[in-house]
Design a protein around this motif. Structure first.
Motif, PDB file in Angstrom:
ATOM      1  N   VAL A   1       8.480  -3.215  -5.516  1.00 46.35           N
ATOM      2  CA  VAL A   1       7.072  -3.388  -5.150  1.00 46.35           C
ATOM      3  C   VAL A   1       6.663  -2.326  -4.129  1.00 46.35           C
ATOM      4  O   VAL A   1       5.583  -1.730  -4.223  1.00 46.35           O
ATOM      5  CB  VAL A   1       6.822  -4.802  -4.586  1.00 46.35           C
ATOM      6  CG1 VAL A   1       5.369  -4.934  -4.111  1.00 46.35           C
ATOM      7  CG2 VAL A   1       7.129  -5.858  -5.632  1.00 46.35           C
ATOM      8  N   ASP A   2       7.541  -2.083  -3.159  1.00 45.24           N
ATOM      9  CA  ASP A   2       7.264  -1.039  -2.161  1.00 45.24           C
ATOM     10  C   ASP A   2       7.162   0.331  -2.828  1.00 45.24           C
ATOM     11  O   ASP A   2       6.271   1.130  -2.503  1.00 45.24           O
ATOM     12  CB  ASP A   2       8.377  -1.016  -1.111  1.00 45.24           C
ATOM     13  CG  ASP A   2       8.443  -2.301  -0.307  1.00 45.24           C
ATOM     14  OD1 ASP A   2       7.421  -2.678   0.277  1.00 45.24           O
ATOM     15  OD2 ASP A   2       9.518  -2.920  -0.279  1.00 45.24           O
TER      16      ASP A   2
ATOM     17  N   VAL B   1       5.619 -10.529   2.960  1.00 47.31           N
ATOM     18  CA  VAL B   1       6.036 -11.169   1.707  1.00 47.31           C
ATOM     19  C   VAL B   1       7.549 -11.120   1.560  1.00 47.31           C
ATOM     20  O   VAL B   1       8.187 -12.078   1.105  1.00 47.31           O
ATOM     21  CB  VAL B   1       5.366 -10.490   0.496  1.00 47.31           C
ATOM     22  CG1 VAL B   1       5.879 -11.084  -0.810  1.00 47.31           C
ATOM     23  CG2 VAL B   1       3.858 -10.638   0.588  1.00 47.31           C
ATOM     24  N   GLY B   2       8.147 -10.035   1.973  1.00 56.29           N
ATOM     25  CA  GLY B   2       9.581  -9.866   1.787  1.00 56.29           C
ATOM     26  C   GLY B   2      10.440 -10.465   2.883  1.00 56.29           C
ATOM     27  O   GLY B   2      11.666 -10.436   2.801  1.00 56.29           O
TER      28      GLY B   2
ATOM     29  N   GLY C   1       0.844 -12.502   3.709  1.00 57.91           N
ATOM     30  CA  GLY C   1       1.451 -11.284   3.191  1.00 57.91           C
ATOM     31  C   GLY C   1       0.855 -10.856   1.867  1.00 57.91           C
ATOM     32  O   GLY C   1       0.570  -9.669   1.656  1.00 57.91           O
ATOM     33  N   PHE C   2       0.644 -11.816   0.986  1.00 57.64           N
ATOM     34  CA  PHE C   2       0.011 -11.492  -0.294  1.00 57.64           C
ATOM     35  C   PHE C   2      -1.425 -11.008  -0.086  1.00 57.64           C
ATOM     36  O   PHE C   2      -1.903 -10.119  -0.795  1.00 57.64           O
ATOM     37  CB  PHE C   2       0.022 -12.713  -1.222  1.00 57.64           C
ATOM     38  CG  PHE C   2       1.323 -12.892  -1.951  1.00 57.64           C
ATOM     39  CD1 PHE C   2       1.735 -11.997  -2.908  1.00 57.64           C
ATOM     40  CD2 PHE C   2       2.144 -13.978  -1.662  1.00 57.64           C
ATOM     41  CE1 PHE C   2       2.935 -12.153  -3.586  1.00 57.64           C
ATOM     42  CE2 PHE C   2       3.348 -14.151  -2.327  1.00 57.64           C
ATOM     43  CZ  PHE C   2       3.755 -13.237  -3.285  1.00 57.64           C
TER      44      PHE C   2
ATOM     45  N   THR D   1      -1.094  -1.353   8.223  1.00 58.25           N
ATOM     46  CA  THR D   1      -1.246  -1.080   6.784  1.00 58.25           C
ATOM     47  C   THR D   1      -2.470  -0.221   6.513  1.00 58.25           C
ATOM     48  O   THR D   1      -2.389   0.809   5.823  1.00 58.25           O
ATOM     49  CB  THR D   1      -1.358  -2.390   5.986  1.00 58.25           C
ATOM     50  OG1 THR D   1      -0.190  -3.179   6.189  1.00 58.25           O
ATOM     51  CG2 THR D   1      -1.524  -2.111   4.494  1.00 58.25           C
TER      52      THR D   1
ATOM     53  N   MET E   1      -1.244  -7.412   0.935  1.00 55.56           N
ATOM     54  CA  MET E   1      -0.938  -6.601  -0.244  1.00 55.56           C
ATOM     55  C   MET E   1      -2.190  -6.369  -1.081  1.00 55.56           C
ATOM     56  O   MET E   1      -2.444  -5.251  -1.556  1.00 55.56           O
ATOM     57  CB  MET E   1       0.130  -7.288  -1.095  1.00 55.56           C
ATOM     58  CG  MET E   1       1.541  -7.165  -0.565  1.00 55.56           C
ATOM     59  SD  MET E   1       2.748  -8.000  -1.631  1.00 55.56           S
ATOM     60  CE  MET E   1       2.462  -7.154  -3.183  1.00 55.56           C
TER      61      MET E   1
ATOM     62  N   THR F   1       3.795  -4.933   2.488  1.00 57.94           N
ATOM     63  CA  THR F   1       4.607  -5.978   1.841  1.00 57.94           C
ATOM     64  C   THR F   1       5.554  -6.674   2.815  1.00 57.94           C
ATOM     65  O   THR F   1       6.346  -7.520   2.407  1.00 57.94           O
ATOM     66  CB  THR F   1       5.452  -5.368   0.703  1.00 57.94           C
ATOM     67  OG1 THR F   1       6.366  -4.411   1.268  1.00 57.94           O
ATOM     68  CG2 THR F   1       4.571  -4.687  -0.328  1.00 57.94           C
TER      69      THR F   1
END
Length: 334
Positions: free
Chosen positions: A211-212, A87-88, A100-101, A155, A104, A84
């Motif tokens: 979300v994390d 995104v953050g 980023g999405f 990731t 995810m 994430t």
């Protein structure tokens, strides 16, 4: 635990050597941790014995699994942070946010793919994604491509490690007891929570959010699912179950390479017992318990259908075509 102890134990009947005339029985005894490797145990009476791992070693195993669970929680936290991260980021551009999405989604798809199809598909999917991003990195070397390569790499790697280690840890815990599984699960969640909290405190740019927490928890849950599926007859995780069974059988009762011809294990508890390379010709297993958590090697017991047949003595309505039943004790079987 002292091995090779049974033969001199005053509270157990001594084992018969060939032609010694001594009664051959330890029926109903607690033989956890004893070693009969390469012993001649023909026609032995092991009815209702309690085999497996001594309680002291179970404590050591629980401590070790608790530590591994904590590491699994840490890995799941890092996988969530990397998944994430783009995104953050407050400084992220629109293309970076879209990337980023995408990462995810890759993380979530990896969980679903692994739980349903095994590690191979997710590993292949990750390698293809990394290959494409590395090609783009070689030719373009833009910040977006660099971000893609770095974030996808970390990731996928941390997620795969968390799932693999989690699968082994949860499978081993499940093989021991529900109490150990509860302790291990708590340790994994604690490791995850502490890691996310420390990351948020130590970094000014990274602030873990719900979300994390959700992704990290999903990784742990998937690891638990893998650990549960590992012992299914048609499991896609045979390597996980093998490692878990071998680990939980350390210091357990061992019959490796022993001659157990016509021995009787009726109603015995054989969890975490080692039968690898043993001679099991016409051995009786009626109502034996825990064989699914024993080291069975290449013996006929490794086949779930045959194992169920010799334990239940009920083969009605089942198809055994193509199975090698040589040496299987089918006396009194329906």
């Amino acid at each position: 635990m002292i091995y090779e102890y049974l033969f001199s134990s005053p509270h157990l009947k001594q084992w018969q050597q060939p032609d010694s005339g001594i009664v051959k029985t330890i029926k109903g005894k607690n033989v956890r941790g004893f070693c009969w490797n390469q012993a001649d145990l023909r026609e032995a009476d092991f009815v209702k014995i309690q085999a497996g791992v001594p309680i002291t070693w179970v404590i050591f195993q629980t401590v070790g699994l608790t530590g591994l669970a904590g590491v699994t929680g840490i890995l799941s936290a890092f996988a969530a942070i990397w998944g994430t991260g783009l995104v953050g980021s407050k400084a992220a551009s629109l293309p970076t946010t879209f990337l980023g999405f995408g990462i995810m989604i890759l993380a979530v798809v990896g969980l679903l793919m692994t739980a349903k199809r095994g590690f191979t598909e997710f590993l292949g999917f990750s390698l293809i994604t990394l290959f494409v991003s590395s090609i783009l990195f070689v030719f373009f070397k833009t910040s977006l491509v660099i971000d893609a390569f770095v974030y996808i790499s970390f990731t996928a790697t941390s997620e795969l490690l968390a799932l693999w280690l989690g699968g082994i840890t949860f499978a081993s815990s499940r093989a021991i007891s529900r109490t150990v599984l509860t302790i291990v699960s708590s340790s994994a969640l604690t490791g995850m929570g502490i890691s996310l909290s420390l990351i948020g405190q130590m970094s000014a740019d990274i602030k873990p959010n719900l979300v994390d927490v959700a992704i990290a928890t999903a990784i742990l849950l998937t690891g638990a699912i893998i650990g549960g599926k590992a012992f299914e007859p048609s499991s896609r995780f045979p390597g996980i179950s093998r490692l878990a069974i071998n680990f939980t059988a350390i210091a357990g009762t061992s019959f490796q390479r022993a001659n157990l011809t016509e021995a009787d294990f009726s109603q015995a508890n054989l969890k975490h017992t080692d039968f690898r390379n043993a001679n099991l010709m016409r051995t009786c297993w009626h109502d034996a318990q825990g064989l699914e958590f024993a080291c069975l090697g290449n013996t006929y017991l490794a086949n779930p259908k045959i194992r169920q047949l010799v334990v239940t003595c009920d083969g009605q309505g089942r198809n055994f075509d193509g199975l090698d039943l040589t040496g299987v004790n089918l006396q009194d079987a329906n």
